[in-house]
Design an enzyme around this catalytic site. Structure first.
Site, PDB file in Angstrom:
ATOM      1  N   CYS A 108      91.313 -72.810 -95.830  1.00 14.56           N
ATOM      2  CA  CYS A 108      91.939 -71.672 -95.154  1.00 14.56           C
ATOM      3  C   CYS A 108      91.277 -70.400 -95.656  1.00 14.56           C
ATOM      4  O   CYS A 108      91.079 -70.239 -96.864  1.00 14.56           O
ATOM      5  CB  CYS A 108      93.437 -71.665 -95.469  1.00 14.56           C
ATOM      6  SG  CYS A 108      94.314 -70.280 -94.735  1.00 14.56           S
ATOM      7  N   HIS A 150      96.452 -75.772 -87.298  1.00 11.01           N
ATOM      8  CA  HIS A 150      96.389 -74.949 -88.513  1.00 11.01           C
ATOM      9  C   HIS A 150      96.783 -73.496 -88.184  1.00 11.01           C
ATOM     10  O   HIS A 150      97.588 -72.888 -88.887  1.00 11.01           O
ATOM     11  CB  HIS A 150      94.965 -75.010 -89.080  1.00 11.01           C
ATOM     12  CG  HIS A 150      94.754 -74.190 -90.315  1.00 11.01           C
ATOM     13  ND1 HIS A 150      94.521 -74.743 -91.550  1.00 11.01           N
ATOM     14  CD2 HIS A 150      94.732 -72.841 -90.515  1.00 11.01           C
ATOM     15  CE1 HIS A 150      94.385 -73.781 -92.452  1.00 11.01           C
ATOM     16  NE2 HIS A 150      94.492 -72.615 -91.840  1.00 11.01           N
ATOM     17  N   GLU A 151      96.239 -72.952 -87.094  1.00  8.97           N
ATOM     18  CA  GLU A 151      96.487 -71.547 -86.750  1.00  8.97           C
ATOM     19  C   GLU A 151      97.915 -71.346 -86.248  1.00  8.97           C
ATOM     20  O   GLU A 151      98.548 -70.328 -86.549  1.00  8.97           O
ATOM     21  CB  GLU A 151      95.469 -71.051 -85.718  1.00  8.97           C
ATOM     22  CG  GLU A 151      94.009 -71.139 -86.155  1.00  8.97           C
ATOM     23  CD  GLU A 151      93.736 -70.565 -87.542  1.00  8.97           C
ATOM     24  OE1 GLU A 151      94.419 -69.603 -87.953  1.00  8.97           O
ATOM     25  OE2 GLU A 151      92.841 -71.094 -88.237  1.00  8.97           O
ATOM     26  N   HIS A 154     100.156 -70.990 -89.096  1.00  6.89           N
ATOM     27  CA  HIS A 154     100.137 -69.635 -89.661  1.00  6.89           C
ATOM     28  C   HIS A 154     101.163 -68.739 -88.959  1.00  6.89           C
ATOM     29  O   HIS A 154     101.811 -67.912 -89.598  1.00  6.89           O
ATOM     30  CB  HIS A 154      98.752 -68.989 -89.485  1.00  6.89           C
ATOM     31  CG  HIS A 154      97.813 -69.266 -90.618  1.00  6.89           C
ATOM     32  ND1 HIS A 154      98.098 -68.915 -91.907  1.00  6.89           N
ATOM     33  CD2 HIS A 154      96.580 -69.835 -90.645  1.00  6.89           C
ATOM     34  CE1 HIS A 154      97.076 -69.270 -92.691  1.00  6.89           C
ATOM     35  NE2 HIS A 154      96.153 -69.839 -91.945  1.00  6.89           N
TER      36      HIS A 154
HETATM   37 ZN    ZN Z   1      94.420 -70.708 -92.558  1.00  7.83          ZN
END
Ligand code: ZN
Length: 190
Positions: A108, A150-151, A154
């Site tokens: 990340c 993954h995004e 976030h």
């Molecule tokens: Zn990340």
């Protein structure tokens, strides 16, 4: 302004100076906060996304989300290959129809030198809007599906560090301590 204090609602987009944006690092609290939907589309949002791409490329990443540049808004940019034609901006994204599973090492841009074995779906459907507010839908497979997950995490305040096994914790202990120490130095305890 320190990254953590840059709280910006959906209406704050025009007030953001894209040139001042920087990648925020773990354990900045903004990374743990669920982001707010974008409500204002157009030129200011496009300039914001353009700056996110620059920061992502400078850091040699494949994806970057709003909270990672200190703005708690639901937008991410990604590019799995670095080819201009594979660049994508996703505003207010949702993922559906997740299927398959694969465990793979993941890093990340906000947590440099840390990598975690993450189980992700290998196939997902993404519904999102572009910077002009036009809705679109796409299917993602393998790496693309992994980046989107993954995004999107976030935007919900979730990080790879929330999923560490004991082995991951041991392997990343030093790097995480370094990040925590650096954060403490940036923001002295009040
Ligand atoms: Zn990340």
């Amino acid at each position: 302004m320190s990254p953590g204090s840059a709280v910006s609602g959906p209406r704050g987009m025009t007030a953001i100076n894209p040139r001042k944006l920087q990648i925020v690092r773990f354990p900045d609290p903004i990374l743990k906060r669920p982001a707010k939907p974008v409500e204002e589309f157009g030129a200011a949002l496009a300039a914001f996304a353009k700056r996110m791409f620059e920061l992502m490329q400078e850091a040699k990443g494949v994806g970057l989300a709003g909270p990672q540049v200190g703005q708690s808004v639901r937008i991410f940019v990604c590019n799995p290959t670095g080819e201009a034609s594979d660049a994508m901006v996703c505003v207010n994204p949702t993922l559906t129809d997740l299927s398959g599973a694969e465990v793979h090492e993941e890093g990340c841009l906000s947590i440099p030198e840390v990598s975690v074995q993450m189980r992700r779906a290998t196939r997902v459907m993404l519904q999102a809007f572009d910077v002009e507010g036009r809705a679109f839908e796409r299917e993602g497979i393998d790496l693309v599906a992994r980046i989107w997950q993954h995004e999107t995490d976030h935007l919900d305040g979730k990080l790879i560090t929330d999923h560490m096994s004991t082995a991951d914790e041991i392997a990343n202990r030093r790097a995480l301590k370094k990040l925590r120490d650096a954060h403490r130095k940036r923001k002295p305890a009040r």
